[in-house]
Design a protein around this motif. Structure first.
Motif, PDB file in Angstrom:
ATOM      1  N   GLN A 106       0.818  -1.212   0.000  1.00  0.00           N
ATOM      2  CA  GLN A 106       0.000   0.000   0.000  1.00  0.00           C
ATOM      3  C   GLN A 106       0.857   1.270   0.000  1.00  0.00           C
ATOM      4  O   GLN A 106       0.409   2.317  -0.428  1.00  0.00           O
ATOM      5  CB  GLN A 106      -0.926   0.010   1.225  1.00  0.00           C
ATOM      6  CG  GLN A 106      -1.964  -1.087   1.204  1.00  0.00           C
ATOM      7  CD  GLN A 106      -2.972  -0.899   0.090  1.00  0.00           C
ATOM      8  OE1 GLN A 106      -3.313   0.210  -0.270  1.00  0.00           O
ATOM      9  NE2 GLN A 106      -3.441  -2.000  -0.468  1.00  0.00           N
ATOM     10  N   ASN A 107       2.109   1.188   0.496  1.00  0.00           N
ATOM     11  CA  ASN A 107       2.946   2.382   0.617  1.00  0.00           C
ATOM     12  C   ASN A 107       3.631   2.781  -0.688  1.00  0.00           C
ATOM     13  O   ASN A 107       4.352   3.767  -0.725  1.00  0.00           O
ATOM     14  CB  ASN A 107       3.992   2.195   1.725  1.00  0.00           C
ATOM     15  CG  ASN A 107       4.976   1.091   1.417  1.00  0.00           C
ATOM     16  OD1 ASN A 107       5.000   0.529   0.324  1.00  0.00           O
ATOM     17  ND2 ASN A 107       5.785   0.747   2.398  1.00  0.00           N
ATOM     18  N   GLY A 108       3.432   2.022  -1.754  1.00  0.00           N
ATOM     19  CA  GLY A 108       4.003   2.380  -3.046  1.00  0.00           C
ATOM     20  C   GLY A 108       5.428   1.912  -3.254  1.00  0.00           C
ATOM     21  O   GLY A 108       6.021   2.204  -4.285  1.00  0.00           O
ATOM     22  N   ASN A 109       5.999   1.177  -2.302  1.00  0.00           N
ATOM     23  CA  ASN A 109       7.369   0.691  -2.458  1.00  0.00           C
ATOM     24  C   ASN A 109       7.448  -0.587  -3.280  1.00  0.00           C
ATOM     25  O   ASN A 109       8.534  -1.051  -3.573  1.00  0.00           O
ATOM     26  CB  ASN A 109       8.022   0.452  -1.090  1.00  0.00           C
ATOM     27  CG  ASN A 109       8.399   1.740  -0.415  1.00  0.00           C
ATOM     28  OD1 ASN A 109       8.451   2.798  -1.035  1.00  0.00           O
ATOM     29  ND2 ASN A 109       8.648   1.676   0.871  1.00  0.00           N
ATOM     30  N   GLU A 110       6.302  -1.160  -3.622  1.00  0.00           N
ATOM     31  CA  GLU A 110       6.289  -2.382  -4.417  1.00  0.00           C
ATOM     32  C   GLU A 110       5.331  -2.233  -5.584  1.00  0.00           C
ATOM     33  O   GLU A 110       4.318  -1.562  -5.480  1.00  0.00           O
ATOM     34  CB  GLU A 110       5.841  -3.580  -3.578  1.00  0.00           C
ATOM     35  CG  GLU A 110       6.801  -3.981  -2.497  1.00  0.00           C
ATOM     36  CD  GLU A 110       6.292  -5.149  -1.675  1.00  0.00           C
ATOM     37  OE1 GLU A 110       7.125  -5.826  -1.081  1.00  0.00           O
ATOM     38  OE2 GLU A 110       5.072  -5.375  -1.627  1.00  0.00           O
ATOM     39  N   THR A 111       5.677  -2.876  -6.680  1.00  0.00           N
ATOM     40  CA  THR A 111       4.808  -2.927  -7.843  1.00  0.00           C
ATOM     41  C   THR A 111       5.057  -4.237  -8.578  1.00  0.00           C
ATOM     42  O   THR A 111       6.077  -4.884  -8.370  1.00  0.00           O
ATOM     43  CB  THR A 111       5.034  -1.713  -8.780  1.00  0.00           C
ATOM     44  OG1 THR A 111       4.021  -1.697  -9.781  1.00  0.00           O
ATOM     45  CG2 THR A 111       6.405  -1.758  -9.436  1.00  0.00           C
ATOM     46  N   ILE A 112       4.124  -4.609  -9.431  1.00  0.00           N
ATOM     47  CA  ILE A 112       4.259  -5.808 -10.246  1.00  0.00           C
ATOM     48  C   ILE A 112       4.719  -5.376 -11.635  1.00  0.00           C
ATOM     49  O   ILE A 112       4.229  -4.382 -12.168  1.00  0.00           O
ATOM     50  CB  ILE A 112       2.907  -6.557 -10.374  1.00  0.00           C
ATOM     51  CG1 ILE A 112       2.317  -6.858  -8.996  1.00  0.00           C
ATOM     52  CG2 ILE A 112       3.066  -7.829 -11.208  1.00  0.00           C
ATOM     53  CD1 ILE A 112       3.143  -7.763  -8.135  1.00  0.00           C
ATOM     54  N   ALA A 113       5.662  -6.116 -12.205  1.00  0.00           N
ATOM     55  CA  ALA A 113       6.154  -5.803 -13.543  1.00  0.00           C
ATOM     56  C   ALA A 113       6.399  -7.099 -14.299  1.00  0.00           C
ATOM     57  O   ALA A 113       6.447  -8.181 -13.710  1.00  0.00           O
ATOM     58  CB  ALA A 113       7.432  -4.989 -13.456  1.00  0.00           C
ATOM     59  N   GLN A 114       6.561  -6.947 -15.613  1.00  0.00           N
ATOM     60  CA  GLN A 114       6.853  -8.099 -16.453  1.00  0.00           C
ATOM     61  C   GLN A 114       8.196  -7.852 -17.134  1.00  0.00           C
ATOM     62  O   GLN A 114       8.476  -6.743 -17.599  1.00  0.00           O
ATOM     63  CB  GLN A 114       5.766  -8.284 -17.508  1.00  0.00           C
ATOM     64  CG  GLN A 114       5.925  -9.539 -18.319  1.00  0.00           C
ATOM     65  CD  GLN A 114       4.703  -9.805 -19.172  1.00  0.00           C
ATOM     66  OE1 GLN A 114       3.994  -8.900 -19.564  1.00  0.00           O
ATOM     67  NE2 GLN A 114       4.466 -11.068 -19.464  1.00  0.00           N
ATOM     68  N   VAL A 156       8.526  -5.943  -7.785  1.00  0.00           N
ATOM     69  CA  VAL A 156       9.628  -4.987  -7.663  1.00  0.00           C
ATOM     70  C   VAL A 156       9.480  -4.282  -6.326  1.00  0.00           C
ATOM     71  O   VAL A 156       8.475  -3.623  -6.079  1.00  0.00           O
ATOM     72  CB  VAL A 156       9.597  -3.953  -8.812  1.00  0.00           C
ATOM     73  CG1 VAL A 156      10.779  -2.991  -8.693  1.00  0.00           C
ATOM     74  CG2 VAL A 156       9.571  -4.642 -10.163  1.00  0.00           C
ATOM     75  N   ASN A 157      10.485  -4.434  -5.467  1.00  0.00           N
ATOM     76  CA  ASN A 157      10.467  -3.818  -4.152  1.00  0.00           C
ATOM     77  C   ASN A 157      11.543  -2.754  -4.116  1.00  0.00           C
ATOM     78  O   ASN A 157      12.733  -3.056  -4.198  1.00  0.00           O
ATOM     79  CB  ASN A 157      10.717  -4.875  -3.071  1.00  0.00           C
ATOM     80  CG  ASN A 157      10.620  -4.308  -1.675  1.00  0.00           C
ATOM     81  OD1 ASN A 157      11.082  -3.208  -1.408  1.00  0.00           O
ATOM     82  ND2 ASN A 157      10.035  -5.068  -0.785  1.00  0.00           N
ATOM     83  N   ALA A 158      11.137  -1.487  -4.012  1.00  0.00           N
ATOM     84  CA  ALA A 158      12.079  -0.368  -3.933  1.00  0.00           C
ATOM     85  C   ALA A 158      12.393  -0.092  -2.473  1.00  0.00           C
ATOM     86  O   ALA A 158      11.500  -0.003  -1.644  1.00  0.00           O
ATOM     87  CB  ALA A 158      11.467   0.870  -4.576  1.00  0.00           C
ATOM     88  N   VAL A 159      13.664   0.036  -2.176  1.00  0.00           N
ATOM     89  CA  VAL A 159      14.084   0.334  -0.813  1.00  0.00           C
ATOM     90  C   VAL A 159      13.807   1.796  -0.531  1.00  0.00           C
ATOM     91  O   VAL A 159      13.943   2.655  -1.399  1.00  0.00           O
ATOM     92  CB  VAL A 159      15.581   0.012  -0.630  1.00  0.00           C
ATOM     93  CG1 VAL A 159      16.062   0.394   0.753  1.00  0.00           C
ATOM     94  CG2 VAL A 159      15.829  -1.466  -0.894  1.00  0.00           C
ATOM     95  N   ASN A 160      13.399   2.103   0.684  1.00  0.00           N
ATOM     96  CA  ASN A 160      13.096   3.475   1.093  1.00  0.00           C
ATOM     97  C   ASN A 160      14.316   4.361   0.874  1.00  0.00           C
ATOM     98  O   ASN A 160      15.355   4.144   1.480  1.00  0.00           O
ATOM     99  CB  ASN A 160      12.681   3.485   2.562  1.00  0.00           C
ATOM    100  CG  ASN A 160      12.282   4.846   3.045  1.00  0.00           C
ATOM    101  OD1 ASN A 160      12.468   5.850   2.370  1.00  0.00           O
ATOM    102  ND2 ASN A 160      11.730   4.901   4.229  1.00  0.00           N
ATOM    103  N   PRO A 161      14.220   5.390   0.007  1.00  0.00           N
ATOM    104  CA  PRO A 161      15.376   6.236  -0.289  1.00  0.00           C
ATOM    105  C   PRO A 161      15.907   6.986   0.930  1.00  0.00           C
ATOM    106  O   PRO A 161      17.083   7.285   0.999  1.00  0.00           O
ATOM    107  CB  PRO A 161      14.872   7.205  -1.350  1.00  0.00           C
ATOM    108  CG  PRO A 161      13.404   7.146  -1.286  1.00  0.00           C
ATOM    109  CD  PRO A 161      13.041   5.804  -0.723  1.00  0.00           C
ATOM    110  N   ALA A 162      15.076   7.271   1.905  1.00  0.00           N
ATOM    111  CA  ALA A 162      15.531   7.995   3.088  1.00  0.00           C
ATOM    112  C   ALA A 162      16.549   7.175   3.876  1.00  0.00           C
ATOM    113  O   ALA A 162      17.417   7.722   4.554  1.00  0.00           O
ATOM    114  CB  ALA A 162      14.343   8.355   3.977  1.00  0.00           C
ATOM    115  N   LEU A 163      16.484   5.844   3.761  1.00  0.00           N
ATOM    116  CA  LEU A 163      17.422   4.990   4.477  1.00  0.00           C
ATOM    117  C   LEU A 163      18.790   4.969   3.824  1.00  0.00           C
ATOM    118  O   LEU A 163      19.770   4.557   4.418  1.00  0.00           O
ATOM    119  CB  LEU A 163      16.880   3.560   4.534  1.00  0.00           C
ATOM    120  CG  LEU A 163      15.544   3.369   5.255  1.00  0.00           C
ATOM    121  CD1 LEU A 163      15.095   1.927   5.140  1.00  0.00           C
ATOM    122  CD2 LEU A 163      15.656   3.794   6.703  1.00  0.00           C
TER     123      LEU A 163
END
Length: 171
Positions: A106-114, A156-163
């Motif tokens: 829900q936080n937008g850090n993950e999405t589905i891709a092909q 696709v899991n994007a790591v929190n950029p603030a970290l």
């Protein structure tokens, strides 16, 4: 004798089912980086350390190591709008073809891709998400992309950029 056979068969079936569950629980994952466009309003500049701190459109503060090719960094003033590119870490989790749907966070850090293409020599994958946006992921371990075929779905899991603010570089 039948009872012993049934117990043995039952134990074998339980073991096989456990193996199936265990292998599906540990889906293949690929760690890598993706270049993204970032921007914001300059909050501060440390010309000696070649660091710029910006406030992005969401109001979050991010600090970036600026490349040596950026000249006259000391002339950059607070309040100036800047745009650049930076490498962001991502983790791709290969989704099983039998899995009908995966739910992104829900936080937008993950999405589905092909996966649309694979470059095994360079260790990169090109992806297209559900909205049609394309991105190229450079795998940390180039050999990890060899078994991935175009058409494969990934989470696709994007790591929190603030970290990661201390390790990023604007170019």
């Amino acid at each position: 004798m039948k009872s012993k056979y049934k117990k043995s068969l039952k134990a074998t079936m339980i073991a096989a089912a456990s193996l199936v569950l265990a292998t599906s629980a540990f889906a293949a994952s690929i760690d890598g980086t993706v270049m993204v466009r970032v921007g914001g309003r300059v909050q501060s500049v440390d010309a000696n350390m070649h660091r710029v701190t910006v406030i992005n459109a969401q109001g979050a503060t991010e600090s970036f190591q600026v490349g040596a090719s950026v000249s006259d960094l000391n002339k950059l003033r607070a309040g100036t709008n800047v745009v650049g590119t930076t490498a962001r870490p991502v983790r791709l989790t290969v989704l099983e073809s039998s899995r009908l749907a995966a739910v992104p966070s829900q936080n937008g850090n993950e999405t589905i891709a092909q996966v649309t293409s694979v470059d095994s020599q360079r260790g990169s994958l090109t992806l297209k998400d559900t909205l049609g946006a394309e991105l190229t992921v450079q795998a940390n371990s180039p050999g990890s992309v060899a078994a991935v075929a175009p058409g494969t779905r990934v989470l696709v899991n994007a790591v929190n950029p603030a970290l990661l603010a201390n390790g990023q570089a604007l170019q």
